[in-house]
Design a protein around this motif. Structure first.
Motif, PDB file in Angstrom:
ATOM      1  N   SER A 133       8.986   0.983  -9.405  1.00 44.35           N
ATOM      2  CA  SER A 133       7.217   1.196  -9.421  1.00 44.35           C
ATOM      3  C   SER A 133       7.002   2.371 -10.537  1.00 44.35           C
ATOM      4  O   SER A 133       6.176   1.765 -11.182  1.00 44.35           O
ATOM      5  CB  SER A 133       7.334   2.238  -8.047  1.00 44.35           C
ATOM      6  N   SER A 134       7.841   2.814 -10.926  1.00 41.76           N
ATOM      7  CA  SER A 134       7.362   4.228 -11.873  1.00 41.76           C
ATOM      8  C   SER A 134       7.343   3.203 -13.083  1.00 41.76           C
ATOM      9  O   SER A 134       6.448   3.852 -14.340  1.00 41.76           O
ATOM     10  CB  SER A 134       8.613   5.035 -12.123  1.00 41.76           C
ATOM     11  N   ILE A 148       0.989  -1.227   0.096  1.00 41.91           N
ATOM     12  CA  ILE A 148       0.077   0.246   0.143  1.00 41.91           C
ATOM     13  C   ILE A 148       0.510   1.096   0.089  1.00 41.91           C
ATOM     14  O   ILE A 148       0.459   2.585  -0.646  1.00 41.91           O
ATOM     15  CB  ILE A 148      -0.717   0.007   1.049  1.00 41.91           C
ATOM     16  N   ARG A 149       1.716   1.101   1.276  1.00 43.55           N
ATOM     17  CA  ARG A 149       3.109   2.515   0.203  1.00 43.55           C
ATOM     18  C   ARG A 149       3.149   2.617  -0.993  1.00 43.55           C
ATOM     19  O   ARG A 149       3.855   3.354  -1.151  1.00 43.55           O
ATOM     20  CB  ARG A 149       4.280   1.824   1.821  1.00 43.55           C
ATOM     21  N   ARG A 150       3.495   1.603  -1.238  1.00 44.01           N
ATOM     22  CA  ARG A 150       4.486   1.931  -2.392  1.00 44.01           C
ATOM     23  C   ARG A 150       3.183   2.029  -3.765  1.00 44.01           C
ATOM     24  O   ARG A 150       3.123   3.220  -4.853  1.00 44.01           O
ATOM     25  CB  ARG A 150       4.217  -0.054  -3.029  1.00 44.01           C
ATOM     26  N   LEU A 151       2.100   1.758  -3.336  1.00 45.94           N
ATOM     27  CA  LEU A 151       0.697   2.426  -4.786  1.00 45.94           C
ATOM     28  C   LEU A 151       1.183   3.509  -4.298  1.00 45.94           C
ATOM     29  O   LEU A 151       0.568   4.673  -5.499  1.00 45.94           O
ATOM     30  CB  LEU A 151      -0.460   1.409  -3.876  1.00 45.94           C
ATOM     31  N   ARG A 152       1.240   3.816  -2.992  1.00 47.70           N
ATOM     32  CA  ARG A 152       0.721   5.422  -2.489  1.00 47.70           C
ATOM     33  C   ARG A 152       2.132   6.439  -2.807  1.00 47.70           C
ATOM     34  O   ARG A 152       1.628   7.154  -3.217  1.00 47.70           O
ATOM     35  CB  ARG A 152       1.240   5.746  -0.950  1.00 47.70           C
ATOM     36  N   GLU A 153       3.050   5.822  -3.234  1.00 46.70           N
ATOM     37  CA  GLU A 153       3.888   6.473  -3.604  1.00 46.70           C
ATOM     38  C   GLU A 153       3.928   6.549  -5.149  1.00 46.70           C
ATOM     39  O   GLU A 153       3.388   7.966  -6.014  1.00 46.70           O
ATOM     40  CB  GLU A 153       4.859   5.879  -3.915  1.00 46.70           C
ATOM     41  N   VAL A 154       2.958   5.702  -5.288  1.00 48.05           N
ATOM     42  CA  VAL A 154       2.628   6.267  -6.984  1.00 48.05           C
ATOM     43  C   VAL A 154       1.308   6.805  -6.783  1.00 48.05           C
ATOM     44  O   VAL A 154       1.011   7.793  -8.413  1.00 48.05           O
ATOM     45  CB  VAL A 154       1.970   4.971  -7.549  1.00 48.05           C
ATOM     46  N   ALA A 155       0.449   6.923  -6.008  1.00 51.15           N
ATOM     47  CA  ALA A 155      -0.688   7.854  -6.324  1.00 51.15           C
ATOM     48  C   ALA A 155       0.299   9.166  -6.079  1.00 51.15           C
ATOM     49  O   ALA A 155      -0.297  10.645  -6.726  1.00 51.15           O
ATOM     50  CB  ALA A 155      -1.713   7.773  -5.192  1.00 51.15           C
ATOM     51  N   ASP A 156       1.277  10.125  -5.324  1.00 53.02           N
ATOM     52  CA  ASP A 156       2.050  10.617  -4.923  1.00 53.02           C
ATOM     53  C   ASP A 156       2.534  11.017  -5.850  1.00 53.02           C
ATOM     54  O   ASP A 156       3.469  12.376  -5.447  1.00 53.02           O
ATOM     55  CB  ASP A 156       2.264  10.368  -4.005  1.00 53.02           C
ATOM     56  N   ASN A 157       2.913  10.092  -6.660  1.00 53.58           N
ATOM     57  CA  ASN A 157       4.189  10.673  -8.028  1.00 53.58           C
ATOM     58  C   ASN A 157       6.009  11.143  -7.089  1.00 53.58           C
ATOM     59  O   ASN A 157       6.321  11.571  -7.695  1.00 53.58           O
ATOM     60  CB  ASN A 157       3.667  11.765  -8.437  1.00 53.58           C
TER      61      ASN A 157
END
Length: 281
Positions: free
Chosen positions: A32-33, A9-18
């Motif tokens: 992730s990028s 989820i933290r990794r996905l949050r990084e994706v969400a926040d770019n």
């Protein structure tokens, strides 16, 4: 160590926040990028994430809050004429399947609203860890049965108790929103096509469908979420959002690596988006 689904989820949050540097290959999030570039869809964005306790009380409060806010945003959005699609990611952390396991939630909002077709489709995607698992399990259903083998984080340990009260789930105003009987052990099915999702995901990962999410906090979460989807859809008009829920158990990282699991979750989101967009056409 961190719960694997909390890490995802933290990794996905990084994706969400770019929050990653595409030009820095040493960046912890650079992978992730790259994954997002392969799986991004114009109809999907990640809107928000949350981490919940392994606690029935906390899960109930957060599920009510999440769906309440989704309902409010749906009304406001449609009053303003609709907007583009989103993926809302919320996460919970819980235990399941007789071992310590975590569960997280993600709301996939595939909105395809416009002046002629105002509905958005929101999918609440829950992620949980089965520490004994060897593959990804897409759960088809949950059960109205709270039987905890061990106490949750707040010391609650029910046995053969209903998660949902007889007669229906009360909404945030205390009003019963369904008339369906909620007897102990009642099975609640997701409205997504799990078999189709499994076929799609087996192209790149070992995935199975499951009808046993356990009877701990993962099942508790899924049962509440499926019921809220049903009650929200029953009460909404044609211009409001349509809700679905889905729970996926993932194996530990020593069985399937963090990077592969992140790719899997991103691919699942893409497959869900394609499925629900096809249903709306």
């Amino acid at each position: 160590p961190d719960n694997p689904t909390s890490v995802l989820i933290r990794r996905l949050r990084e994706v969400a926040d770019n929050k990653f540097d595409n030009d820095d290959p040493s960046s912890p999030s650079s992978s992730s990028s790259a994954l997002i570039k392969k799986t991004s869809s114009n109809n999907i964005t990640i809107r928000e994430t949350h981490i919940l306790e392994t606690s029935a009380e906390d899960v109930r409060e957060k599920i009510d809050d999440i769906y309440g806010r989704l309902k409010e945003s749906s009304v406001e959005r449609n009053a303003a004429g609709g907007e583009s699609a989103k993926i809302d990611i919320t996460d919970t952390v819980g235990d399941n399947i007789g071992a310590n396991s975590g569960n997280n939630e993600a709301n996939v909002d595939d909105g395809r609203s416009n002046s002629n077709k105002a509905k958005n489709v929101i999918v609440v995607l829950h992620l949980g860890v089965n520490y004994r698992g060897k593959q990804f399990q897409i759960e088809q259903c949950a059960y109205n049965d709270a039987t905890f083998r061990v106490p949750d984080e707040r010391g609650y340990q029910p046995c053969d108790e209903c998660i949902l009260l007889e007669g229906g789930h009360g909404d945030e105003t205390g009003t019963t929103t369904t008339t369906t009987s909620h007897k102990l052990g009642k099975c609640f099915e997701t409205t997504l096509d799990v078999q189709n999702l499994c076929l799609e995901m087996q192209k790149c990962n070992e995935t199975i469908s499951s009808r046993d999410p356990g009877r701990f906090v993962c099942n508790y979460t899924y049962c509440l979420s499926l019921d809220r989807c049903y009650s929200t859809n029953m009460c909404s008009d044609r211009k409001e959002d349509v809700h679905h829920a889905l729970f996926i158990h993932v194996p530990p990282f020593n069985v399937v690596s963090e990077e592969k699991q992140l790719q899997f979750i991103l691919n699942v989101m893409q497959a869900i988006e394609l499925q629900v967009s096809g249903q709306e056409e």
